[in-house]
Scaffold this motif. Structure first.
Motif, short mmCIF file in Angstrom:
data_model
loop_
_atom_site.label_atom_id
_atom_site.label_comp_id
_atom_site.label_asym_id
_atom_site.label_seq_id
_atom_site.Cartn_x
_atom_site.Cartn_y
_atom_site.Cartn_z
N ARG A 478 -11.43 -8.76 -55.17
CA ARG A 478 -9.92 -8.30 -55.02
C ARG A 478 -10.05 -6.63 -54.54
O ARG A 478 -9.63 -6.47 -53.18
CB ARG A 478 -9.16 -8.22 -56.49
CG ARG A 478 -7.89 -7.59 -56.37
CD ARG A 478 -7.07 -7.64 -57.61
NE ARG A 478 -6.92 -8.93 -58.30
CZ ARG A 478 -7.75 -9.20 -59.41
NH1 ARG A 478 -8.59 -8.41 -60.08
NH2 ARG A 478 -7.64 -10.47 -59.65
N THR A 479 -10.72 -5.81 -55.18
CA THR A 479 -10.75 -4.33 -54.60
C THR A 479 -12.01 -3.68 -55.11
O THR A 479 -12.83 -4.13 -56.00
CB THR A 479 -9.44 -3.65 -55.51
OG1 THR A 479 -9.92 -3.48 -56.94
CG2 THR A 479 -7.94 -3.94 -55.14
N ALA A 480 -12.28 -2.57 -54.70
CA ALA A 480 -13.53 -1.80 -54.92
C ALA A 480 -13.70 -1.39 -56.25
O ALA A 480 -12.89 -0.95 -56.87
CB ALA A 480 -13.81 -0.80 -53.98
N VAL A 481 -14.99 -1.45 -56.71
CA VAL A 481 -15.20 -0.67 -58.01
C VAL A 481 -16.31 0.27 -57.78
O VAL A 481 -17.08 0.35 -56.73
CB VAL A 481 -15.62 -2.00 -59.10
CG1 VAL A 481 -14.30 -2.87 -59.37
CG2 VAL A 481 -17.29 -2.48 -58.65
N ARG A 482 -16.34 1.11 -58.87
CA ARG A 482 -17.34 2.19 -58.88
C ARG A 482 -18.52 1.81 -60.00
O ARG A 482 -18.03 1.47 -60.95
CB ARG A 482 -16.82 3.81 -59.19
CG ARG A 482 -17.80 4.65 -59.11
CD ARG A 482 -17.31 6.10 -59.21
NE ARG A 482 -16.52 6.26 -60.49
CZ ARG A 482 -15.66 7.28 -60.70
NH1 ARG A 482 -15.47 8.31 -59.86
NH2 ARG A 482 -14.75 7.27 -61.89
N ILE A 483 -19.82 1.95 -59.38
CA ILE A 483 -20.78 1.35 -60.34
C ILE A 483 -21.61 2.62 -60.44
O ILE A 483 -22.17 3.28 -59.35
CB ILE A 483 -21.52 0.05 -59.98
CG1 ILE A 483 -20.44 -1.01 -59.83
CG2 ILE A 483 -22.92 -0.25 -60.71
CD1 ILE A 483 -21.40 -2.33 -59.37
N THR A 484 -22.22 2.90 -61.56
CA THR A 484 -23.04 4.19 -62.09
C THR A 484 -24.31 3.69 -62.57
O THR A 484 -24.00 2.79 -63.74
CB THR A 484 -22.12 5.15 -62.64
OG1 THR A 484 -20.85 5.38 -61.88
CG2 THR A 484 -22.82 6.59 -62.88
N THR A 485 -25.26 4.16 -62.38
CA THR A 485 -26.64 4.06 -63.24
C THR A 485 -27.04 5.19 -63.86
O THR A 485 -26.75 6.34 -63.20
CB THR A 485 -27.77 3.40 -62.41
OG1 THR A 485 -27.93 4.50 -61.23
CG2 THR A 485 -27.41 2.06 -61.63
N THR A 491 -27.40 10.75 -63.19
CA THR A 491 -26.59 9.34 -62.92
C THR A 491 -26.51 9.37 -61.30
O THR A 491 -26.72 10.18 -60.63
CB THR A 491 -25.32 9.67 -63.34
OG1 THR A 491 -24.39 10.85 -62.83
CG2 THR A 491 -25.17 9.89 -64.61
N VAL A 492 -26.43 8.07 -60.89
CA VAL A 492 -26.15 7.84 -59.54
C VAL A 492 -24.99 6.75 -59.51
O VAL A 492 -24.96 5.69 -60.15
CB VAL A 492 -27.46 7.30 -58.82
CG1 VAL A 492 -27.30 6.91 -57.49
CG2 VAL A 492 -28.71 8.16 -59.07
N GLU A 493 -23.87 6.97 -58.53
CA GLU A 493 -22.74 6.30 -58.53
C GLU A 493 -22.62 5.91 -57.12
O GLU A 493 -22.77 6.54 -56.25
CB GLU A 493 -21.52 6.84 -58.99
CG GLU A 493 -21.24 8.13 -58.33
CD GLU A 493 -19.74 8.61 -58.99
OE1 GLU A 493 -19.06 8.96 -58.32
OE2 GLU A 493 -19.86 8.73 -60.23
N ARG A 494 -22.10 4.57 -56.58
CA ARG A 494 -21.66 4.02 -55.44
C ARG A 494 -20.24 3.11 -55.73
O ARG A 494 -20.16 2.68 -56.73
CB ARG A 494 -22.80 3.17 -55.05
CG ARG A 494 -24.21 3.87 -54.72
CD ARG A 494 -23.93 4.95 -53.32
NE ARG A 494 -25.30 5.43 -53.11
CZ ARG A 494 -25.92 6.60 -53.66
NH1 ARG A 494 -24.99 7.14 -54.46
NH2 ARG A 494 -27.06 6.88 -53.04
N PHE A 495 -19.69 3.14 -54.61
CA PHE A 495 -18.60 2.41 -54.41
C PHE A 495 -18.80 0.89 -53.82
O PHE A 495 -19.51 1.01 -52.89
CB PHE A 495 -17.35 2.89 -53.74
CG PHE A 495 -16.52 3.95 -54.45
CD1 PHE A 495 -15.50 3.59 -55.20
CD2 PHE A 495 -16.95 5.43 -54.45
CE1 PHE A 495 -14.75 4.39 -56.19
CE2 PHE A 495 -16.07 6.18 -55.22
CZ PHE A 495 -15.19 5.67 -56.06
N PHE A 496 -18.55 -0.18 -54.58
CA PHE A 496 -19.09 -1.43 -54.10
C PHE A 496 -17.71 -2.26 -53.53
O PHE A 496 -16.86 -2.40 -54.32
CB PHE A 496 -19.43 -2.31 -55.32
CG PHE A 496 -20.92 -1.99 -55.59
CD1 PHE A 496 -21.90 -2.74 -55.09
CD2 PHE A 496 -21.37 -0.73 -56.00
CE1 PHE A 496 -23.21 -2.48 -55.26
CE2 PHE A 496 -22.45 -0.53 -56.16
CZ PHE A 496 -23.69 -1.16 -56.01
N PRO A 497 -17.53 -2.64 -52.31
CA PRO A 497 -16.34 -3.14 -51.94
C PRO A 497 -16.17 -4.73 -52.38
O PRO A 497 -17.18 -5.28 -52.77
CB PRO A 497 -16.37 -3.15 -50.46
CG PRO A 497 -17.82 -3.08 -50.13
CD PRO A 497 -18.35 -2.20 -51.34
#
Length: 541
Positions: A478-485, A491-497
């Motif tokens: 559906r839509t992108a989410v933000r995943i953070t470790t 912390t490191v975060e990225r957007f996953f389409p």
């Protein structure tokens, strides 16, 4: 372990320390739909009414009603649009529905407070007989009260005129329209019978409008109308509470302190004293499911079992549960709810389930200890059941607790989540929609045009050895989410389409514990973190 993979997502279990959390459970699960085992967003609630300033909401078809008082509401038969309400005023009421508005009347019909007054010239002969009179009230529904006390007797011949006076001014809240007058007669006897064969009864001689005071009765015995059938009819007690419609019947039940008070079949105005049942504890709430009536009290819970068609005390069996489990939250008006699994109510230690078969049990202890539960201020909790989940709303926090894994998917791990909504009251409509009443209006749950962002934080991932996250793969819809470790190194975060995406992450440094946080409105079906691309490239479908 070179990778950590997750193909099913669970909710929170506050009772466990982080090291005790079962696999796939989370530290935070807020506004996230877990019914499919994935991370899915709910829709924002849809506002359907501007009604505010109330504490109780109820829906009948497309009509929504609210009250400022802590009331109990029961519906009558579908083809008779009436509600029965206790708690609004100092006595139980019935209300008719007309164009979305309620017209209230006092439930029941009171007996005339005094007997009729009669005068006649006494006649003492071989054919004379003694007669007396009683009166009843009839309201605008055609419901008739029990009789007044009998008048004084007069000795008359058949057909002799008798002056009867009925001066009554009943209270307006009963909406009484008619006064019926009955005469006592005994069947004909020759005097030679060894036993009495002619029965004595009361027979209708007149029906008057309220306000009419006098009439002359010169009716002969052969002209008498039908007999009085309301000798045991009684209006409900003024302090009746918790009015409830009994499933699969035309019966009502309510409580008066430690007594259960039942109506007669198809007679919602008639609560005879002969059907009352007295318990050893004061009644707090009632719930009907199938042929069971559940009773929550300030001591032991109870279950009443009745056969189909049962309409009197003789066919009702009382079962008292062995363990005392007092109900609290009574002042919120919504501290109990009926579910397909049984009757659920709020106790000091958690939610208590009274099943149709088996023992009472506290069902929230697998996710919330008694200490955790008491932090929620359980005396403020209001409950509602909707599509497999119990909504638990207190003044401190709001939860959804999935219970039904037969109808609404797999919930074997009792998934518990927090939600943002803090409604004053809730009700599920006949059509299965959940309505939330807030301070600025009434909303329909999960029905808006926009998705609500969720937040999900995994349990602490303890690999057992030092481990460095270099890649994260997520299958997103559906839509992108933000995943953070997250780790103690930062912390490191990225957007996953949308799609199946593998993204390199900056190195945290070698650590034994990590967490993963997911935020957004997309649906996450799979999630994996690892060290090497080889470990991340295979989907587990």
């Amino acid at each position: 372990m070179l990778s950590w993979q997750l193909f099913e997502f669970f909710g929170i279990a506050p009772r466990f320390r982080r090291k005790q959390l079962p696999k796939n459970y989370s530290i935070v699960a807020h506004d996230v739909d877990l019914t499919h085992g994935t991370l899915r967003p709910f829709r924002e609630p849809l506002k359907i009414s501007d009604k505010t300033g109330a504490s109780k909401v109820y829906a009948v078809g497309c009509d929504i009603f609210t009250w400022d008082e802590c009331v109990s509401v029961a519906e009558w038969l579908p083809d008779c649009p009436r509600l029965f309400v206790t708690g609004r005023v100092g006595y139980p009421e019935t209300a008719t529905i007309d164009n979305g508005k309620l017209t209230y009347r006092r439930l029941g019909v009171l007996r005339p407070p005094t007997p009729p007054s009669v005068t006649a010239t006494d006649v003492n002969s071989e054919t004379s007989r003694n007669v007396a009179y009683v009166a009843t009230f009839v309201n605008n529904f055609g419901e008739e009260s029990g009789p007044s006390l009998p008048s004084s007797e007069v000795i008359i011949e058949d057909g002799q005129p008798i002056n009867v006076s009925v001066q009554y001014y009943p209270p307006l809240e009963y909406d009484i329209e008619k006064v019926r007058v009955y005469r006592r007669e005994t069947g004909y006897r020759t005097g030679s019978e060894k036993i009495q064969e002619g029965l004595t009864g009361w027979f209708l001689v007149a029906e008057l409008d309220v306000g009419d005071t006098d009439f002359v009765d010169d009716m002969r015995m052969l002209e008498l109308n039908y007999g009085l059938s309301t000798l045991e009819t009684r209006e409900p007690p003024a302090d009746l509470k918790n009015i409830t419609a009994i499933d699969q019947s035309a019966l009502l039940v309510g409580s008066s302190r430690n007594k259960l008070v039942f109506s007669k079949h198809m007679q919602p105005h008639n609560f005879p004293i002969s059907d009352e049942m007295t318990l050893d504890d004061n009644i707090v709430a009632l719930g009907s499911l199938g042929n069971n009536l559940f009773v929550a009290t300030d001591g032991h819970p109870y279950r009443l079992v009745a056969d189909a068609g049962c309409s009197d005390r003789d066919c009702r069996e009382i079962i008292r549960y062995d363990e005392p489990m007092p109900m609290i939250a009574c002042h919120t008006g919504k501290g109990s709810v009926v579910t397909p699994y049984g009757f659920i109510y709020v106790s000091a230690d958690g939610l208590v389930l009274l099943p149709e078969n088996g023992n009472a049990k506290v069902i929230t202890t697998d996710v919330l200890s008694a200490d955790d539960w008491r932090l929620l201020e359980p005396h403020t909790i209001r409950l509602e059941y909707h599509k497999g989940a119990v909504f638990i709303i207190s003044d401190r926090a709001s939860f959804m607790y999935w219970l039904d894994n037969n109808t609404y998917g797999d919930s074997k791990n009792k998934r518990l989540i927090t939600i943002s909504d803090r409604p004053i009251d809730m009700v599920e409509t006949r059509q299965g929609e959940l309505l939330l009443m807030t301070e600025d209006g009434i909303y329909q749950w999960n029905s808006g045009t926009h998705y609500r962002p969720y937040r999900w934080v995994s349990e602490f991932i303890d690999t057992g050895y030092y481990f460095d996250i270099t890649r994260v793969r997520a299958l997103v819809d559906r839509t992108a989410v933000r995943i953070t470790t997250e780790s103690d190194r930062g912390t490191v975060e990225r957007f996953f389409p949308p799609g199946d995406t593998l993204i390199p992450f900056s190195r945290h440094g070698r650590r034994k514990e990590f967490q993963v946080r997911v935020e957004g409105t997309g649906e996450v079906l799979e999630l994996a973190i690892g060290v090497h691309q080889i470990d991340m490239s295979t989907r587990n479908n």
